[in-house]
Design a protein around this motif. Structure first.
Motif, PDB file in Angstrom:
ATOM      1  N   GLY A  99       0.793  -1.205   0.000  1.00  0.00           N
ATOM      2  CA  GLY A  99       0.000   0.000   0.000  1.00  0.00           C
ATOM      3  C   GLY A  99       0.833   1.265   0.000  1.00  0.00           C
ATOM      4  O   GLY A  99       1.983   1.276   0.421  1.00  0.00           O
ATOM      5  N   SER A 104      -4.327   3.118   5.647  1.00  0.00           N
ATOM      6  CA  SER A 104      -5.333   3.765   4.810  1.00  0.00           C
ATOM      7  C   SER A 104      -5.368   3.115   3.433  1.00  0.00           C
ATOM      8  O   SER A 104      -4.496   2.317   3.094  1.00  0.00           O
ATOM      9  N   GLY A 105      -6.375   3.483   2.666  1.00  0.00           N
ATOM     10  CA  GLY A 105      -6.531   2.911   1.345  1.00  0.00           C
ATOM     11  C   GLY A 105      -7.210   1.552   1.415  1.00  0.00           C
ATOM     12  O   GLY A 105      -7.358   0.967   2.492  1.00  0.00           O
ATOM     13  N   THR A 106      -7.589   1.080   0.270  1.00  0.00           N
ATOM     14  CA  THR A 106      -8.199  -0.251   0.212  1.00  0.00           C
ATOM     15  C   THR A 106      -7.097  -1.304   0.149  1.00  0.00           C
ATOM     16  O   THR A 106      -5.907  -0.979   0.068  1.00  0.00           O
ATOM     17  N   ARG A 109      -7.692  -2.257  -4.492  1.00  0.00           N
ATOM     18  CA  ARG A 109      -7.706  -1.360  -5.632  1.00  0.00           C
ATOM     19  C   ARG A 109      -6.282  -1.059  -6.067  1.00  0.00           C
ATOM     20  O   ARG A 109      -5.467  -0.595  -5.262  1.00  0.00           O
ATOM     21  N   ASP A 112      -4.282   1.991  -5.043  1.00  0.00           N
ATOM     22  CA  ASP A 112      -3.875   2.160  -3.648  1.00  0.00           C
ATOM     23  C   ASP A 112      -2.560   1.465  -3.320  1.00  0.00           C
ATOM     24  O   ASP A 112      -2.120   1.480  -2.175  1.00  0.00           O
TER      25      ASP A 112
END
Length: 126
Positions: A99, A104-106, A109, A112
């Protein structure tokens, strides 16, 4: 910055299993989502599986649900992809990804994920 090194790819017959490993170095591993992607010749790189920074949430592409399992060992800074019941259509170069931002982030995806390994070839013969 994080460095990722995949291993475990190879040639296997349909129905067989492989376990991919991705060793990380360079930053705090446990704070980042991790994912496995794959790219077959002439196709885009697509997500296969993702796991949240804590390991508590996982994502699988429909094509691999029930056959592949993603896991992580934060103490060892390693993420794994156990692949069972392999099919010829699983043939691709498999990439590990980390990531972009911590916590944070998915975890599924592609946008990300900001750090990528060099890839490992998986070939499934029929």
């Amino acid at each position: 910055q994080v460095q990722l090194v995949e291993s475990g790819g190879g040639l296997v017959q349909a129905g067989g299993s492989l376990r991919l490993s991705c060793a990380a170095s360079g930053r705090t591993f446990s704070s980042y989502a991790m994912g496995w992607f794959r790219q077959a010749p002439g196709k885009e790189r697509d997500v296969v599986a993702g796991i949240s920074w804590s390991g508590g949430n996982k994502y699988y592409a429909d094509s691999v649900k029930g056959r592949f399992t993603i896991s992580r060992d934060n103490a060892e800074k390693t993420v794994y992809l156990q692949m069972n019941s392999l099919k010829p259509e699983d043939t691709a170069v498999y990439y590990c990804a980390a990531g972009v931002y911590p916590y944070s982030g998915t975890y599924y995806r592609k946008a990300d994920f900001g750090s990528w390994g060099q890839g490992t070839q998986v070939t499934v013969s029929s």
